[in-house]
Design a protein around this motif. Structure first.
Motif, PDB file in Angstrom:
ATOM      1  N   HIS A  38       0.809  -1.221  -0.196  1.00  9.97           N
ATOM      2  CA  HIS A  38       0.032   0.050  -0.032  1.00  9.97           C
ATOM      3  C   HIS A  38       0.836   1.181  -0.068  1.00  9.97           C
ATOM      4  O   HIS A  38       0.786   2.202  -0.849  1.00  9.97           O
ATOM      5  N   HIS A  39       1.861   1.305   0.831  1.00  9.47           N
ATOM      6  CA  HIS A  39       2.737   2.496   1.108  1.00  9.47           C
ATOM      7  C   HIS A  39       3.677   2.639  -0.380  1.00  9.47           C
ATOM      8  O   HIS A  39       3.821   3.775  -0.848  1.00  9.47           O
ATOM      9  N   ILE A  40       4.017   1.509  -0.865  1.00 12.40           N
ATOM     10  CA  ILE A  40       4.831   1.618  -2.299  1.00 12.40           C
ATOM     11  C   ILE A  40       3.519   2.335  -3.340  1.00 12.40           C
ATOM     12  O   ILE A  40       4.049   2.995  -4.048  1.00 12.40           O
ATOM     13  N   SER A  41       2.397   1.774  -3.545  1.00 16.79           N
ATOM     14  CA  SER A  41       1.375   2.165  -4.384  1.00 16.79           C
ATOM     15  C   SER A  41       1.219   3.568  -4.301  1.00 16.79           C
ATOM     16  O   SER A  41       0.689   4.352  -5.167  1.00 16.79           O
ATOM     17  N   LYS A  42       1.114   4.144  -3.114  1.00 12.18           N
ATOM     18  CA  LYS A  42       0.625   5.580  -2.600  1.00 12.18           C
ATOM     19  C   LYS A  42       2.028   6.660  -2.720  1.00 12.18           C
ATOM     20  O   LYS A  42       1.775   7.827  -2.916  1.00 12.18           O
ATOM     21  N   GLY A  43       3.203   5.946  -3.127  1.00 11.99           N
ATOM     22  CA  GLY A  43       4.550   6.859  -3.188  1.00 11.99           C
ATOM     23  C   GLY A  43       5.255   7.059  -1.847  1.00 11.99           C
ATOM     24  O   GLY A  43       6.146   7.918  -1.843  1.00 11.99           O
ATOM     25  N   ALA A  44       4.582   6.574  -0.677  1.00 10.04           N
ATOM     26  CA  ALA A  44       5.223   6.809   0.413  1.00 10.04           C
ATOM     27  C   ALA A  44       6.493   5.767   0.931  1.00 10.04           C
ATOM     28  O   ALA A  44       7.134   6.187   1.571  1.00 10.04           O
ATOM     29  N   LEU A  45       6.571   4.944   0.033  1.00 15.13           N
ATOM     30  CA  LEU A  45       7.833   4.012  -0.112  1.00 15.13           C
ATOM     31  C   LEU A  45       8.317   3.756  -1.328  1.00 15.13           C
ATOM     32  O   LEU A  45       7.547   3.242  -2.259  1.00 15.13           O
ATOM     33  N   ARG A  46       9.552   3.988  -1.538  1.00 13.91           N
ATOM     34  CA  ARG A  46      10.116   3.779  -2.899  1.00 13.91           C
ATOM     35  C   ARG A  46      10.558   2.431  -2.943  1.00 13.91           C
ATOM     36  O   ARG A  46      11.268   1.739  -2.303  1.00 13.91           O
ATOM     37  N   ALA A  47      10.223   1.707  -4.151  1.00 15.65           N
ATOM     38  CA  ALA A  47      10.784   0.376  -4.358  1.00 15.65           C
ATOM     39  C   ALA A  47      11.310   0.604  -5.836  1.00 15.65           C
ATOM     40  O   ALA A  47      11.078   1.101  -6.662  1.00 15.65           O
ATOM     41  N   VAL A  48      12.120  -0.501  -5.936  1.00 16.31           N
ATOM     42  CA  VAL A  48      12.971  -0.603  -7.410  1.00 16.31           C
ATOM     43  C   VAL A  48      12.817  -2.238  -7.795  1.00 16.31           C
ATOM     44  O   VAL A  48      12.597  -3.004  -6.938  1.00 16.31           O
TER      45      VAL A  48
END
Length: 84
Positions: A49-59
């Motif tokens: 959820h945090h990745i999809s909302k931009g609160a957590l960056r993933a590569v």
């Protein structure tokens, strides 16, 4: 005919998984989402959820999502209070 490992190249072995005991001393550049979920004691769905909302960056690395270690450290210090 060999059983089990057909089609698999055993000469290419994946790196063994390093347990995530402490983000400050973790020796790799990236952490897996499951590792961060367990370490921070939050559901994996919260990580996604945090990745999809931009609160957590993933590569994406090799088709798999990973979290840069510096991002994981900032995430834990800002969003969660780990039990460690």
């Amino acid at each position: 005919m060999a059983s089990g490992g057909e089609g698999r190249d055993d000469s290419v072995m994946a790196r063994p998984r390093t347990p995530l005991k402490d983000l400050e001393t973790y020796p790799h550049k990236y952490v897996r989402l499951q590792q961060l979920s367990v370490y921070a004691d939050v559901p994996i769905r919260t990580i996604y959820h945090h990745i999809s909302k931009g609160a957590l960056r993933a590569v994406k690395i090799g088709g798999r999502l990973r979290i840069p270690i510096q991002t994981a450290r900032a995430y834990v210090s800002f969003f969660v209070q780990p039990n460690h």
